[in-house]
Structures are given as C-alpha cells and as structure tokens.
Write a protein that holds these residues in place. Structure first.
Motif, short mmCIF file in Angstrom:
data_model
loop_
_atom_site.label_atom_id
_atom_site.label_comp_id
_atom_site.label_asym_id
_atom_site.label_seq_id
_atom_site.Cartn_x
_atom_site.Cartn_y
_atom_site.Cartn_z
N VAL A 241 5.20 0.07 5.05
CA VAL A 241 3.83 0.22 4.57
C VAL A 241 3.20 1.50 5.15
O VAL A 241 2.59 2.30 4.43
CB VAL A 241 2.98 -1.01 4.94
N GLU A 242 3.38 1.69 6.44
CA GLU A 242 2.75 2.85 7.10
C GLU A 242 3.29 4.17 6.54
O GLU A 242 2.53 5.13 6.39
CB GLU A 242 2.99 2.79 8.61
N ALA A 243 4.58 4.21 6.22
CA ALA A 243 5.19 5.44 5.74
C ALA A 243 5.14 5.59 4.22
O ALA A 243 5.49 6.65 3.69
CB ALA A 243 6.65 5.52 6.21
N GLY A 244 4.72 4.55 3.52
CA GLY A 244 4.79 4.54 2.06
C GLY A 244 3.51 4.98 1.38
O GLY A 244 2.57 5.48 2.03
N PRO A 245 3.42 4.77 0.08
CA PRO A 245 2.23 5.15 -0.68
C PRO A 245 1.00 4.41 -0.19
O PRO A 245 1.07 3.27 0.28
CB PRO A 245 2.58 4.71 -2.12
N ASP A 246 -0.15 5.06 -0.30
CA ASP A 246 -1.40 4.45 0.16
C ASP A 246 -1.67 3.11 -0.54
O ASP A 246 -2.27 2.20 0.05
CB ASP A 246 -2.57 5.40 -0.08
N ALA A 247 -1.22 2.98 -1.78
CA ALA A 247 -1.48 1.76 -2.53
C ALA A 247 -0.86 0.54 -1.87
O ALA A 247 -1.36 -0.59 -2.03
CB ALA A 247 -0.95 1.90 -3.97
N TRP A 248 0.23 0.72 -1.13
CA TRP A 248 0.87 -0.42 -0.47
C TRP A 248 -0.05 -1.04 0.59
O TRP A 248 0.07 -2.22 0.89
CB TRP A 248 2.19 0.02 0.17
N ARG A 249 -0.95 -0.24 1.13
CA ARG A 249 -1.84 -0.76 2.17
C ARG A 249 -2.86 -1.76 1.62
O ARG A 249 -3.46 -2.53 2.37
CB ARG A 249 -2.56 0.38 2.88
N ASP A 250 -3.06 -1.72 0.32
CA ASP A 250 -4.03 -2.62 -0.31
C ASP A 250 -3.39 -3.88 -0.88
O ASP A 250 -4.08 -4.73 -1.45
CB ASP A 250 -4.78 -1.88 -1.42
N LEU A 251 -2.06 -4.01 -0.72
CA LEU A 251 -1.39 -5.21 -1.21
C LEU A 251 -1.77 -6.43 -0.37
O LEU A 251 -2.15 -6.31 0.81
CB LEU A 251 0.13 -5.02 -1.15
N ASP A 252 -1.66 -7.59 -0.98
CA ASP A 252 -1.83 -8.86 -0.26
C ASP A 252 -0.55 -9.12 0.53
O ASP A 252 0.48 -9.50 -0.04
CB ASP A 252 -2.10 -9.97 -1.27
N ILE A 253 -0.59 -8.88 1.83
CA ILE A 253 0.59 -9.06 2.70
C ILE A 253 0.25 -10.08 3.77
O ILE A 253 -0.74 -9.93 4.50
CB ILE A 253 1.01 -7.72 3.35
N ARG A 254 1.08 -11.12 3.86
CA ARG A 254 0.87 -12.16 4.87
C ARG A 254 2.15 -12.37 5.67
O ARG A 254 3.25 -12.22 5.13
CB ARG A 254 0.48 -13.49 4.22
N VAL A 255 1.99 -12.76 6.92
CA VAL A 255 3.12 -13.14 7.77
C VAL A 255 2.98 -14.63 8.10
O VAL A 255 1.95 -15.05 8.63
CB VAL A 255 3.16 -12.30 9.06
N LEU A 256 4.01 -15.39 7.77
CA LEU A 256 4.00 -16.83 8.06
C LEU A 256 4.97 -17.12 9.20
O LEU A 256 6.16 -16.83 9.09
CB LEU A 256 4.42 -17.62 6.82
N PRO A 257 4.48 -17.68 10.28
CA PRO A 257 5.34 -17.87 11.46
C PRO A 257 6.39 -18.94 11.24
O PRO A 257 6.26 -19.82 10.38
CB PRO A 257 4.35 -18.30 12.55
N GLY A 258 7.45 -18.85 12.04
CA GLY A 258 8.50 -19.86 12.02
C GLY A 258 8.92 -20.19 13.45
O GLY A 258 8.55 -19.50 14.40
N ILE A 259 9.68 -21.24 13.60
CA ILE A 259 10.18 -21.65 14.91
C ILE A 259 11.35 -20.73 15.27
O ILE A 259 12.32 -20.63 14.54
CB ILE A 259 10.63 -23.11 14.91
N THR A 260 11.22 -20.04 16.39
CA THR A 260 12.26 -19.09 16.78
C THR A 260 13.48 -19.81 17.33
O THR A 260 13.40 -20.93 17.84
CB THR A 260 11.75 -18.13 17.85
#
Length: 250
Positions: A96-115
């Motif tokens: 995301v940081e290195a990509g097109p600016d439009a990627w920063r506006d995407l709905d991005i979520r992180v869902l945790p898991g048991i490690t």
C-alpha cells in the motif's frame, strides 16, 4: 460493488481455532489469496476464486489482492496464526505504501488469529506468563548478525523467548548456531519446549532441558519456546506443566 481487502489469521491449524470473525469474512469473500497450504484450508464454493501462490512472493501476492479490491472484489488474504506476526499484514501495508494513492483509500481490515506461539504455550501451561519476546530465526529477510544480536540481548534481559521458523532443510545451520548461543549465554538448564504442529493430528510436544537440546528436534512446523531463568517445570504423570511466574523477586 465496493471492494475490500481483509487480512485474516487462520489460527494454528484446527478449524475450531478459527475465529467467527474470520469465518464470516471468508463466507463473504469473492477471492482468497495466500500461500498454497494456507489457501488449501479454505473450502471451495460457488462464487469464490482461490489464488494460491508459492512462498517468498508476499509483495506480489499483496499487490494482486489490492488490484482485485480496486476492481470491486472482496478479497481475503490468509495467513496461518495471526496475520500481524511474521505474516501477510506487514506485506500488504508495505505494498500500500509503495503503490498507487488510490490503494490508501481501500477498505482494508486486519482480523487477528491465534498464533502458533500462543497455541504452543497453552499446550505446555503458561511459559509466557511474564515478559517474553518472539524472534523469527529465518535470515531470508534480515542478516544473521542481527538475529544473533537479538538472541544475546534477549538472554541478557532474561526474556522467555519464542522462536518461529527455527530450522529448514535449506538453512539447518541457523538453529545449530542458535542453540550454541543459548547454551553459552544462559549457563543453566532452563526448559525448552518443542511444539510441533499444535492443534493438528501431527501435534507433538516435548520439554527438554537446554543442555540436552539438539537441532534435529525442530523443523519449520515447530515453535520453540525457551524459558527465562524463573520459568518452572511441574513434574507429573505425562507431560509436565511449564510456567513462568507472574512476578520477579527484587
């Protein structure tokens, strides 16, 4: 249709340890992206496209997920364990940081898991009951000199330690050197837990005093937990309980 990227942890292996939140995200996904054995854990169904890929292509995998989300698809990027622990969440945000600016506006979520680390600790008792650290022993993305420095400093700070990726066929010497460093720096017989494939039919757990540890006791499906100087072993019939007390004497 509004696109999204969900970065989800599938837990250590057992289906019962996948969180309801992750299961719901997979049920709504149009596409699942990930390393081949992790994508294989996702059941095929109509309307879902699976995109398995080989190891060491995390950035390519992340860009592919972001491109599909930009086209309006609901993409789930899967990792084993927790996606933020030596897994895909960092790779996606790097893209995301290195990509097109439009990627920063995407709905991005992180869902945790048991490690794998926490699943292994739970099987053994409570070896991470006080301060601890996690170290990835793979030198694919960082120099061995940094791994060695962190090992020595963790021993000096008297952390309990959890090791990911301890020993592979392509780099078996790393865990040999790790054990040599620990035996030299610790100077005691603190317990070491070798927890392999926890929560799967291949699960195996053994507790070994540090001086008796051998490199071949670990492979890439093993999490190794090294106790601190205060970690205790409670002997009993069967596997012992291992725990680290919650307090340290002044």
């Amino acid at each position: 249709m509004s696109g999204s990227v969900t970065i989800a942890g599938l837990g250590p292996g057992a289906e019962a340890l996948v969180t309801p939140e992750v299961s719901a995200a997979l049920a709504e996904a149009t596409d699942v992206v990930g390393y081949i054995p992790y994508v294989a854990r996702v059941a095929a169904r109509p309307g879902l496209t699976l995109h398995p890929s080989d190891n060491r292509v995390e950035l390519d995998r992340s860009r592919h997920a972001l491109e599909m989300a930009s086209e309006g698809r609901r993409v789930v990027v899967v990792s084993s364990g927790d996606p933020g622990v030596f897994a895909m969440a960092s790779a996606v945000f790097e893209a995301v940081e290195a990509g097109p600016d439009a990627w920063r506006d995407l709905d991005i979520r992180v869902l945790p898991g048991i490690t794998a680390m926490l699943a292994a600790a739970a099987r053994a008792g409570a070896p991470l009951g006080h301060d601890f650290c996690a170290i990835n022993l793979s030198d694919n993305l960082k120099p061995w000199a940094l791994i060695e420095k962190r090992l020595r400093l963790a021993v000096e700070a008297d952390f309990a330690m959890a090791f990911y990726n301890p020993r592979s066929k392509s780099r078996p010497e790393g865990f040999v050197r790790t054990l040599d460093i620990l035996k030299d720096a610790c100077g005691d017989a603190r317990p070491v837990i070798f927890a392999r494939a926890v929560s799967t039919p291949d699960e195996a757990l053994r507790v070994v005093p540090l001086p008796d540890c051998r490199p071949e006791m670990a492979d890439m499906r093993t999490v190794v937990i090294v106790g601190s100087a205060t970690t205790r072993v409670i002997a009993r019939d069967g596997a012992p309980f291992v725990y680290t007390p919650r307090s340290v004497a002044p």
